[in-house]
Write a protein that holds these residues in place. Sequence first.
Motif, mmCIF file in Angstrom:
data_model
loop_
_atom_site.group_PDB
_atom_site.id
_atom_site.type_symbol
_atom_site.label_atom_id
_atom_site.label_comp_id
_atom_site.label_asym_id
_atom_site.label_seq_id
_atom_site.Cartn_x
_atom_site.Cartn_y
_atom_site.Cartn_z
ATOM 1 N N THR A 202 22.723 18.519 36.978
ATOM 2 C CA THR A 202 22.670 19.975 37.092
ATOM 3 C C THR A 202 21.876 20.334 38.329
ATOM 4 O OG1 THR A 202 22.858 20.377 34.709
ATOM 5 C CG2 THR A 202 21.867 22.125 36.037
ATOM 6 N N LEU A 203 22.530 21.051 39.244
ATOM 7 C CA LEU A 203 21.878 21.506 40.468
ATOM 8 C C LEU A 203 21.518 22.970 40.314
ATOM 9 C CD1 LEU A 203 24.228 19.991 43.221
ATOM 10 C CD2 LEU A 203 22.101 19.025 42.320
ATOM 11 N N LYS A 204 20.279 23.306 40.636
ATOM 12 C CA LYS A 204 19.867 24.696 40.690
ATOM 13 C C LYS A 204 20.302 25.281 42.027
ATOM 14 C CE LYS A 204 15.812 23.786 37.790
ATOM 15 N NZ LYS A 204 14.323 23.760 37.722
ATOM 16 N N PRO A 205 20.449 26.603 42.106
ATOM 17 C CA PRO A 205 20.845 27.198 43.388
ATOM 18 C C PRO A 205 19.914 26.750 44.524
ATOM 19 C CG PRO A 205 20.952 28.842 41.650
ATOM 20 C CD PRO A 205 20.322 27.614 41.037
ATOM 21 N N GLY A 206 20.523 26.262 45.601
ATOM 22 C CA GLY A 206 19.756 25.797 46.747
ATOM 23 C C GLY A 206 19.450 24.321 46.740
ATOM 24 N N GLU A 207 19.709 23.631 45.621
ATOM 25 C CA GLU A 207 19.484 22.184 45.587
ATOM 26 C C GLU A 207 20.684 21.450 46.185
ATOM 27 O OE1 GLU A 207 16.377 21.271 41.982
ATOM 28 O OE2 GLU A 207 18.521 21.244 41.477
ATOM 29 N N THR A 208 20.409 20.315 46.807
ATOM 30 C CA THR A 208 21.458 19.477 47.391
ATOM 31 C C THR A 208 21.359 18.078 46.815
ATOM 32 O OG1 THR A 208 21.368 20.714 49.484
ATOM 33 C CG2 THR A 208 22.413 18.548 49.538
ATOM 34 N N VAL A 209 22.478 17.563 46.308
ATOM 35 C CA VAL A 209 22.521 16.170 45.898
ATOM 36 C C VAL A 209 23.223 15.380 47.007
ATOM 37 C CG1 VAL A 209 24.664 16.488 44.549
ATOM 38 C CG2 VAL A 209 23.212 14.491 44.144
ATOM 39 N N PHE A 210 22.571 14.354 47.491
ATOM 40 C CA PHE A 210 23.145 13.418 48.452
ATOM 41 C C PHE A 210 23.563 12.180 47.673
ATOM 42 C CE2 PHE A 210 20.250 16.129 50.730
ATOM 43 C CZ PHE A 210 20.858 16.358 51.953
ATOM 44 N N TYR A 211 24.796 11.706 47.859
ATOM 45 C CA TYR A 211 25.240 10.564 47.075
ATOM 46 C C TYR A 211 26.199 9.677 47.844
ATOM 47 C CZ TYR A 211 29.255 13.642 45.855
ATOM 48 O OH TYR A 211 30.360 14.491 45.890
ATOM 49 N N ASN A 212 26.198 8.430 47.454
ATOM 50 C CA ASN A 212 27.145 7.448 47.954
ATOM 51 C C ASN A 212 28.492 7.765 47.315
ATOM 52 O OD1 ASN A 212 28.780 5.013 47.970
ATOM 53 N ND2 ASN A 212 26.956 3.867 48.556
ATOM 54 N N SER A 213 29.501 8.072 48.108
ATOM 55 C CA SER A 213 30.757 8.556 47.535
ATOM 56 C C SER A 213 31.571 7.460 46.847
ATOM 57 C CB SER A 213 31.609 9.248 48.601
ATOM 58 O OG SER A 213 31.968 8.352 49.628
ATOM 59 N N ASN A 214 31.124 6.224 46.925
ATOM 60 C CA ASN A 214 31.753 5.174 46.125
ATOM 61 C C ASN A 214 30.982 4.893 44.844
ATOM 62 O OD1 ASN A 214 34.171 4.637 47.339
ATOM 63 N ND2 ASN A 214 33.415 2.985 48.634
ATOM 64 N N ILE A 215 30.009 5.750 44.505
ATOM 65 C CA ILE A 215 29.439 5.708 43.167
ATOM 66 C C ILE A 215 30.538 6.130 42.195
ATOM 67 C CG2 ILE A 215 28.626 8.117 43.052
ATOM 68 C CD1 ILE A 215 26.038 7.070 41.781
ATOM 69 N N LEU A 216 30.519 5.605 40.994
ATOM 70 C CA LEU A 216 31.497 6.010 39.992
ATOM 71 C C LEU A 216 31.159 7.430 39.555
ATOM 72 C CD1 LEU A 216 33.940 4.806 38.500
ATOM 73 C CD2 LEU A 216 32.359 3.989 36.735
ATOM 74 N N HIS A 217 32.091 8.368 39.753
ATOM 75 C CA HIS A 217 31.798 9.765 39.457
ATOM 76 C C HIS A 217 33.052 10.521 39.048
ATOM 77 C CE1 HIS A 217 33.016 9.872 43.722
ATOM 78 N NE2 HIS A 217 33.239 11.171 43.593
ATOM 79 N N CYS A 218 32.834 11.644 38.372
ATOM 80 C CA CYS A 218 33.915 12.562 38.037
ATOM 81 C C CYS A 218 33.329 13.968 38.002
ATOM 82 C CB CYS A 218 34.585 12.202 36.711
ATOM 83 S SG CYS A 218 33.631 12.639 35.241
ATOM 84 N N ALA A 219 34.174 14.965 37.738
ATOM 85 C CA ALA A 219 33.688 16.343 37.720
ATOM 86 C C ALA A 219 34.536 17.181 36.790
ATOM 87 C CB ALA A 219 33.712 16.940 39.124
ATOM 88 N N THR A 220 33.910 18.192 36.205
ATOM 89 C CA THR A 220 34.607 19.170 35.375
ATOM 90 C C THR A 220 34.485 20.541 36.028
ATOM 91 O OG1 THR A 220 32.614 19.530 34.041
ATOM 92 C CG2 THR A 220 34.204 17.893 33.247
ATOM 93 N N TYR A 221 35.524 21.357 35.857
ATOM 94 C CA TYR A 221 35.575 22.684 36.461
ATOM 95 C C TYR A 221 35.840 23.701 35.361
ATOM 96 C CZ TYR A 221 35.791 20.430 41.017
ATOM 97 O OH TYR A 221 35.494 19.693 42.129
#
Length: 293
Positions: A202-221
């Motif tokens: 969970t990112l609060k407004p103004g927070e930035t997550v930097f990540y390795n894009s080959n980490i296993l990940h998914c997203a919900t909208y």
Amino acid sequence: MSSIKETYDAQGFVVVPNLIHPQDFSNLQDAADVVVNRTREGSWPYRRTLGKQFPPFDDDEFKDYWGVQMLMHPDLGEPAVEFSNWYTSDALTSVCSELLQCGEEDLQMELFNLLINPLSRSFALRWHRDDVKENAPPEEEQAALNVWHNGVQWNTALYEDSCLYVVPGSHKVPRTPEQRVHSCTMDPPKNPMDMPGAVRLTLKPGETVFYNSNILHCATYDNTVKRATLHACTGDARHGAARARNILQHGLSWVKDSRFKEQLTPKGRRMLDRLLDLQQNTSPDSVGYSLEG
């Protein structure tokens, strides 16, 4: 080594707050509203269509969207300038340099998009790594992970964002048999937390997550919650063609437009020159697409 670099290396991501100057925050929100409105009314052609998870993005029957592409494109006018200034800001690029262990003179301009909520229905992306096929055997997966240290992906939330799920540490090791079960098909998860080791960010407004894009990940909208999250990647030009497929598959011929270079800061122009070098030295026939679906 800094604490954010240690965290990034260990878990594959790190959250950094307060990179956006307070006086710039509302400007970015306003710019996002402009480009989202243009996308939803059909006047902006570069968008991510509902029901299609990865490029190429074509028209869809719902005429609904979950992303806006090419935020720095000069055809967007003033919003493109706002986004360009953020992408090349000292606050952001200094973190990228630290995580990539390179100098500002090595930073390469890459992709800059916006993730938004669809309006007609909720949507999810399947579990994936950005540049590793879902059916890659463990040895192929490990080989790809071993070299994926030449760029960093980042999301900056303009509103609270709980869409991203990751498996910490999965940027270093192939999937377990149980994890492969949840990530070897084209189907999005019914519950992302069924993935072994998954955590929800969970990112609060103004927070930035930097990540390795080959980490296993998914997203919900969630179509009921406003989302406007700046979604981009920055590369290390010292690694040359290693970034080519992941970046050039999105089609970036417009970056050669003289209007684009004119809207950039001097640092931005230098970052652009490194992207132009990558384009020039990469055969279009060799690019292809990283993923399908």
